[in-house]
Motif scaffolding. Structure first.
Motif, PDB file in Angstrom:
ATOM      1  N   SER A  43       0.834  -1.200   0.000  1.00 41.67           N
ATOM      2  CA  SER A  43       0.000   0.000   0.000  1.00 41.67           C
ATOM      3  C   SER A  43       0.868   1.248   0.000  1.00 41.67           C
ATOM      4  O   SER A  43       2.016   1.222   0.457  1.00 41.67           O
ATOM      5  CB  SER A  43      -0.891   0.029   1.244  1.00 41.67           C
ATOM      6  OG  SER A  43      -1.731  -1.090   1.299  1.00 41.67           O
ATOM      7  N   PRO A  44       0.331   2.363  -0.507  1.00 41.40           N
ATOM      8  CA  PRO A  44       1.070   3.625  -0.405  1.00 41.40           C
ATOM      9  C   PRO A  44       1.123   4.101   1.041  1.00 41.40           C
ATOM     10  O   PRO A  44       0.270   3.747   1.862  1.00 41.40           O
ATOM     11  CB  PRO A  44       0.258   4.579  -1.272  1.00 41.40           C
ATOM     12  CG  PRO A  44      -1.124   4.027  -1.264  1.00 41.40           C
ATOM     13  CD  PRO A  44      -0.973   2.539  -1.178  1.00 41.40           C
ATOM     14  N   ALA A  45       2.106   4.924   1.336  1.00 44.06           N
ATOM     15  CA  ALA A  45       2.222   5.465   2.697  1.00 44.06           C
ATOM     16  C   ALA A  45       1.106   6.437   3.011  1.00 44.06           C
ATOM     17  O   ALA A  45       0.634   6.511   4.149  1.00 44.06           O
ATOM     18  CB  ALA A  45       3.582   6.148   2.865  1.00 44.06           C
ATOM     19  N   ALA A  46       0.663   7.194   1.997  1.00 42.60           N
ATOM     20  CA  ALA A  46      -0.327   8.246   2.235  1.00 42.60           C
ATOM     21  C   ALA A  46      -1.182   8.414   0.983  1.00 42.60           C
ATOM     22  O   ALA A  46      -0.660   8.761  -0.083  1.00 42.60           O
ATOM     23  CB  ALA A  46       0.358   9.565   2.590  1.00 42.60           C
TER      24      ALA A  46
ATOM     25  N   LEU B 111      -5.334  -6.085  -5.614  1.00 42.89           N
ATOM     26  CA  LEU B 111      -5.969  -4.770  -5.596  1.00 42.89           C
ATOM     27  C   LEU B 111      -5.440  -3.910  -4.456  1.00 42.89           C
ATOM     28  O   LEU B 111      -4.917  -4.403  -3.457  1.00 42.89           O
ATOM     29  CB  LEU B 111      -7.486  -4.933  -5.463  1.00 42.89           C
ATOM     30  CG  LEU B 111      -8.165  -5.690  -6.614  1.00 42.89           C
ATOM     31  CD1 LEU B 111      -9.597  -6.063  -6.238  1.00 42.89           C
ATOM     32  CD2 LEU B 111      -8.143  -4.857  -7.899  1.00 42.89           C
ATOM     33  N   ASP B 112      -5.622  -2.595  -4.590  1.00 42.30           N
ATOM     34  CA  ASP B 112      -5.097  -1.630  -3.616  1.00 42.30           C
ATOM     35  C   ASP B 112      -6.175  -0.947  -2.781  1.00 42.30           C
ATOM     36  O   ASP B 112      -5.857  -0.281  -1.792  1.00 42.30           O
ATOM     37  CB  ASP B 112      -4.295  -0.551  -4.351  1.00 42.30           C
ATOM     38  CG  ASP B 112      -3.173  -1.153  -5.173  1.00 42.30           C
ATOM     39  OD1 ASP B 112      -2.198  -1.626  -4.567  1.00 42.30           O
ATOM     40  OD2 ASP B 112      -3.280  -1.169  -6.416  1.00 42.30           O
TER      41      ASP B 112
ATOM     42  N   ILE C 215      -1.777  -9.768   4.211  1.00 43.58           N
ATOM     43  CA  ILE C 215      -0.980 -10.045   3.014  1.00 43.58           C
ATOM     44  C   ILE C 215      -0.076  -8.858   2.673  1.00 43.58           C
ATOM     45  O   ILE C 215       0.418  -8.744   1.547  1.00 43.58           O
ATOM     46  CB  ILE C 215      -1.869 -10.421   1.808  1.00 43.58           C
ATOM     47  CG1 ILE C 215      -2.826  -9.287   1.439  1.00 43.58           C
ATOM     48  CG2 ILE C 215      -2.631 -11.704   2.089  1.00 43.58           C
ATOM     49  CD1 ILE C 215      -3.589  -9.543   0.137  1.00 43.58           C
ATOM     50  N   GLY C 216       0.131  -7.964   3.646  1.00 46.59           N
ATOM     51  CA  GLY C 216       1.101  -6.895   3.475  1.00 46.59           C
ATOM     52  C   GLY C 216       0.555  -5.589   2.935  1.00 46.59           C
ATOM     53  O   GLY C 216       1.329  -4.675   2.632  1.00 46.59           O
ATOM     54  N   LYS C 217      -0.761  -5.471   2.824  1.00 47.44           N
ATOM     55  CA  LYS C 217      -1.364  -4.221   2.352  1.00 47.44           C
ATOM     56  C   LYS C 217      -1.870  -3.454   3.574  1.00 47.44           C
ATOM     57  O   LYS C 217      -3.062  -3.453   3.886  1.00 47.44           O
ATOM     58  CB  LYS C 217      -2.494  -4.523   1.362  1.00 47.44           C
ATOM     59  CG  LYS C 217      -2.012  -5.166   0.065  1.00 47.44           C
ATOM     60  CD  LYS C 217      -3.172  -5.501  -0.859  1.00 47.44           C
ATOM     61  CE  LYS C 217      -2.691  -6.122  -2.152  1.00 47.44           C
ATOM     62  NZ  LYS C 217      -2.030  -5.171  -3.066  1.00 47.44           N
TER      63      LYS C 217
END
Length: 614
Positions: free
Chosen positions: A22-25, A294-295, A324-326
């Motif tokens: 995932s993005p940080a922000a 997906l994000d 799963i790391g998101k």
């Protein structure tokens, strides 16, 4: 043998797999909302591929200004064009994949895609909100594997993928027994009245309600509803359609016209008991997260879900994504209503950002067109203490902002894109820039960067096929609109590049600024005599840096004004430099700080234009 039950989904295949983080922000990102059926069919030619190289092998040429209106030259042609807008037009996963370079060069960093799961058969539900099979992609769009390949390619190009999902309802998967709602004049009227209706049966692949209203394993994949867990008794409220959209419990229990409401559970938010149907849907969507990498999800019609159901879904999705790391999987909730209600709901259900609150779209459009006091828009991001927040920068990732969309519920029966009128076309860049450089996660509705001008008494006119075909934009046929030389596209790409390079535009505090014509009398810009033709400036401040941006709501004449800046950050004799102007001759000019209304600089903004000083 296809999987027909959520209980049989193979999650073991994901063990040990590395998923895209995932993005940080999310406030650092720019969303682009597209209806998959209306975006690209992959048959265009003379556009640029992912590497910026011309593609010459397709069949659909670029749309030219002379082609505008070529589909409506006769009554018969116009009828054909209008009717084409009611059907699937041909957009696909592969088509979108071929245009990721177009989006990346614009500055888009996350694409929000309309629902893609299998739709009820026999109905032209090209929009995707009438799901019949939650375990399969709709073949109009392509295969599940093509969805997975699209997401992988997007990630390679630095673009996240947010999928629109529906939990509140399924498609028109069963028919009511007509005896229950036959009126005295012989018409059918299955309105919500608080009581359940008798059901005639699940619909078969031809759309007829001839299947038993219960487990029907032999109806795969187009009959009844899937996964099979949704065929159990009690899955649907079966209380008829909503008439009063703000009347509780009608708006929670009723159908969206033919879209059938799902019973999600019962109980208070903190003690909610999710139904088997909600558990099954949640597990299915967890599977799609892992399968396609997906994000985020945009969750449809959260207002119409029990708060406890929305919280259960949000908690289960976030937990699975984190496993799963998101860690920052984004859930964007469609929550209409005033600001306080929207944010209370957002926090109660545990989703990440609100879409549709407090008429953000109407106020933003009205501001740019000079019909709404700017304070009405900017005040949406103030008074954070009322919400229990210590700074209004809290809003930077809690609201998705835009001005056009696919249904424009706020406009009732008369719907039109921002650029549908002459002034709107001239003010397109001002609207795009205001949206991108003020608080919130900005979202661009597809075609806005090409100044699409759809208008009419039906949603279809807001959903032009960007790739042309039978229902092309500007009432055209046979020409695509992926024009990277369009002035709005080129200028907006530069604005988004500045947004990327100047953190204050993404994360800074925000202030609507006072203006003056004579440098003596200052006040906030506001509507006078029904129309505001004025410079509208605002500042974004972050860690001692100020960026000043301004639009001109006058589409015909340049406007000049003294603009207040932060008194403590600047001294007399300091200057800010023009980093962007819709008149390139202005770029590089310095605006000198003078002791007026504390401190101020003098700016000139081109007609219908945008400037940015830093």
């Amino acid at each position: 043998m296809p999987v027909r039950r959520v209980a049989d989904l193979d999650f073991a295949q994901f063990a040990g797999r590395e998923f895209h983080p995932s993005p940080a922000a999310w406030e650092d990102h720019v969303l682009y909302f597209l209806m998959l059926d209306r975006f690209s069919d992959g048959r265009e030619r003379d556009y640029l591929d992912r590497d910026g190289q011309p593609v010459t092998t397709g069949t659909t040429p670029p749309l030219r200004p002379a082609d505008h209106g070529n589909a409506v030259t006769t009554d018969a042609d116009a009828r054909r064009w209008r009717e084409a807008g009611t059907r699937f037009t041909g957009g696909t996963f592969a088509g979108l994949r071929s245009k990721l370079g177009y989006l990346r060069r614009l500055g888009v960093t996350a694409v929000w895609i309309s629902p893609v799961l299998r739709q009820a058969p026999g109905v032209e539900s090209y929009h995707g909100y009438a799901t019949q099979n939650f375990l399969d992609a709709d073949p109009h769009f392509g295969s599940p594997e093509q969805l997975r390949d699209l997401v992988a390619e997007a990630h390679e190009q630095g673009i996240r993928v947010i999928l629109d999902v529906v939990v509140n309802h399924a498609g028109d998967v069963f028919g009511y027994d007509p005896d229950r709602y036959l009126t005295a004049d012989g018409t059918f009227d299955a309105r919500w009245d608080g009581n359940p209706y008798r059901v005639e049966g699940f619909r078969d692949a031809s759309g007829k309600p001839l299947l038993p209203f219960g487990p029907v394993d032999d109806a795969w994949p187009d009959g009844a509803v899937w996964p099979a867990e949704l065929q159990q008794a009690g899955t649907f409220t079966a209380k008829g359609r909503i008439d009063n959209w703000d009347w509780f419990p009608e708006f929670v229990e009723g159908d969206f016209l033919g879209l059938k409401d799902i019973a999600l559970g019962a109980g208070a938010v903190d003690a909610y008991r999710p139904s088997p149907a909600l558990r099954a849907l949640t597990r299915a969507y967890q599977y799609w997260i892992a399968y396609a990498d997906l994000d985020g999800f945009r969750v449809d019609t959260v207002k119409h879900m029990d708060p406890g159901a929305a919280r259960y879904f949000a908690s289960a999705i976030h937990e699975f994504a984190q496993s799963i790391g998101k860690d920052n999987f984004c859930l964007i909730a469609e929550i209409t209503g005033d600001r306080g209600f929207a944010y209370r709901t957002l926090e109660a259900v545990g989703m990440d950002a609100a879409l549709g609150l407090a008429d953000v779209q109407g106020r933003l459009e009205g501001l740019v067109k000079g019909r709404v006091d700017p304070a009405e828009y900017f005040d949406l991001f103030r008074n954070s203490f009322e919400l229990g927040k210590d700074s209004h920068t809290w809003f930077r990732d809690r609201v998705v902002t835009s001005y056009d969309d696919h249904d424009q519920v706020r406009k009732g029966g008369a719907k039109a894109r921002f650029a549908a009128d002459a002034d709107g076309a001239r003010l397109t860049l001002a609207a795009l820039a205001l949206n991108a450089t003020t608080l919130g996660i900005p979202c661009v509705y597809y075609g806005s960067e090409q100044a699409f001008d759809g208008a009419g008494d039906n949603d279809r006119y807001l959903r032009e096929a960007m790739f042309g075909g039978e229902f092309g934009p500007f009432r055209s046929r046979g020409g695509h609109a992926f024009d990277e030389n369009h002035p709005a596209y080129r200028q907006f790409a530069r604005v988004l590049d500045l947004r990327r390079r100047l953190p204050a535009l993404r994360r800074g505090r925000q202030y609507l600024r006072e203006i003056s014509g004579d440098g003596v009398s200052f006040g906030l810009p506001r509507v006078l005599g029904g129309r505001m033709l004025s410079v509208v400036p605002w500042s974004r401040l972050l860690a001692g840096a100020e960026v000043v941006a301004a639009i001109n709501t006058d589409p015909h004449l340049p406007r000049t004004a003294w603009v207040t800046v932060d008194n403590d950050l600047h001294s007399q004799g300091d200057s800010l430099t023009c980093r962007f102007s819709t008149d390139p001759a202005d770029e590089g000019r310095r605006a000198w700080v003078e002791p007026r209304n504390g401190k101020a600089i003098e700016l000139t903004v081109p007609p219908g234009g945008f400037v940015l000083y830093a």
